[in-house]
Scaffold this motif. Structure first.
Motif, short mmCIF file in Angstrom:
data_model
loop_
_atom_site.label_atom_id
_atom_site.label_comp_id
_atom_site.label_asym_id
_atom_site.label_seq_id
_atom_site.Cartn_x
_atom_site.Cartn_y
_atom_site.Cartn_z
N UNK A 1 0.83 -1.21 0.00
CA UNK A 1 0.00 0.00 0.00
C UNK A 1 0.86 1.26 0.00
N UNK A 2 1.98 1.23 0.73
CA UNK A 2 2.88 2.37 0.75
C UNK A 2 3.47 2.64 -0.62
N UNK B 1 6.40 7.71 5.49
CA UNK B 1 5.24 8.07 4.68
C UNK B 1 4.07 7.11 4.86
N UNK B 2 4.31 5.90 5.37
CA UNK B 2 3.20 4.97 5.56
C UNK B 2 2.31 5.38 6.72
N UNK B 3 2.76 6.33 7.53
CA UNK B 3 1.91 6.82 8.62
C UNK B 3 0.62 7.43 8.08
N UNK B 4 0.67 7.97 6.87
CA UNK B 4 -0.52 8.56 6.27
C UNK B 4 -1.58 7.50 5.96
N UNK B 5 -1.20 6.24 5.91
CA UNK B 5 -2.13 5.15 5.60
C UNK B 5 -2.79 4.56 6.84
N UNK B 6 -2.36 4.96 8.01
CA UNK B 6 -2.81 4.30 9.24
C UNK B 6 -4.32 4.34 9.43
N UNK C 1 -6.91 -1.97 3.22
CA UNK C 1 -6.40 -3.17 3.90
C UNK C 1 -7.34 -4.37 3.80
N UNK C 2 -8.64 -4.13 3.82
CA UNK C 2 -9.58 -5.24 3.69
C UNK C 2 -9.46 -5.92 2.34
#
Length: 193
Positions: free
Chosen positions: A19-20, A30-35, A41-42
Motif C-alpha cells: 500500500x505504501x 510516509x506509511x503513517x498517512x495510511x494508518x 487493507x480489507x
C-alpha cells in the motif's frame, strides 16, 4: 519470522509495504498517512496497517542482496508477458537533484540546478507502455550513458531470447563505439540519434 506474540501479522507487514508503494511512499515514515485507511487493507486481507517502526524492523536485519534478487525476480514476473511481443527498449538517463544529504549524491552534470548534488537514474523502458523495466541509481558524477550499460546487459541476460527487445533505442549519448559493438556482438538491433 516473528517469535513474539505481540508481533504484527506477516500479511499486515507485506500489505502495508504494498500500500505504501502504491500510494507513492518514498520513506518508511510516509506509511503513517495510511494508518487510518479502513478500506484498502480489507481488499488485501489485512487486519490493519502496521506502523512505520514495524515496517522498518521487518526489513532491518534482512540480507540486502537477497532482497534485491527477490525484488528483481518479482518485477520480471510482472512484465514478462508483455515481452512476448516485439518491443523496443528505450534507454534514458535522468538527473535527480538532491536536497539534503543522501548516499551517492555528488556534484556532477546538473543542468537545472548547477552546484546541487544529484543522482543519475539509468533507466530501461518498454517504450510503447512506458513501463520501467529496470532502473539503476548512480552518483551524480556517473551521468554518462556508459555507466548504465552493465545494468542494461544484466537485464538482457535475464530475459529469454524470445523476450529480448527487437530494438534498443537511445539518444546521441548512447551512440558510442562501445555500445554499438556490444549490441552487434549480441546481434541486437539498435538505433541511437
Amino acid at each position: 519470522r516473528y517469535a513474539s506474540a505481540n508481533a504484527p501479522a506477516v500479511r499486515d507487514v507485506w500489505g502495508t509495504a504494498v500500500l505504501g508503494i502504491l500510494s507513492g511512499a518514498c520513506r518508511y515514515s510516509h506509511v503513517s498517512a495510511l494508518r487510518g485507511d479502513q478500506v484498502n487493507p480489507q481488499g488485501l486481507g489485512m487486519e490493519k496497517v502496521v506502523s512505520e517502526d514495524s515496517l522498518r524492523r521487518a526489513f532491518k536485519d534482512e540480507d540486502a542482496a537477497a532482497l534485491d534478487q527477490w525484488q528483481t525476480q518479482a518485477l520480471l514476473e510482472t512484465y514478462a508477458p508483455a515481452l512476448e511481443q516485439p518491443w523496443i527498449a528505450d534507454l534514458d538517463v535522468t538527473i535527480k537533484p538532491i536536497y539534503g544529504h543522501q548516499e551517492g549524491a555528488d556534484l556532477g552534470y546538473n543542468p537545472h540546478k548547477p552546484g546541487r548534488p544529484s543522482h543519475a537514474y539509468h533507466t530501461v523502458f518498454l517504450r510503447t507502455l512506458r513501463v520501467a523495466l529496470d532502473v539503476e541509481v548512480r552518483s551524480g558524477k556517473e551521468h554518462a550513458a556508459m555507466h548504465g550499460l552493465d545494468n542494461l546487459w544484466r537485464l538482457w541476460d535475464r530475459l529469454t531470447p524470445a523476450q529480448r527487445a527487437w530494438l534498443v533505442c537511445g539518444d546521441a549519448n548512447f551512440g558510442n563505439e562501445r555500445m554499438m559493438s556490444e549490441c552487434e556482438s549480441r546481434q541486437q538491433n539498435y538505433l541511437f540519434r
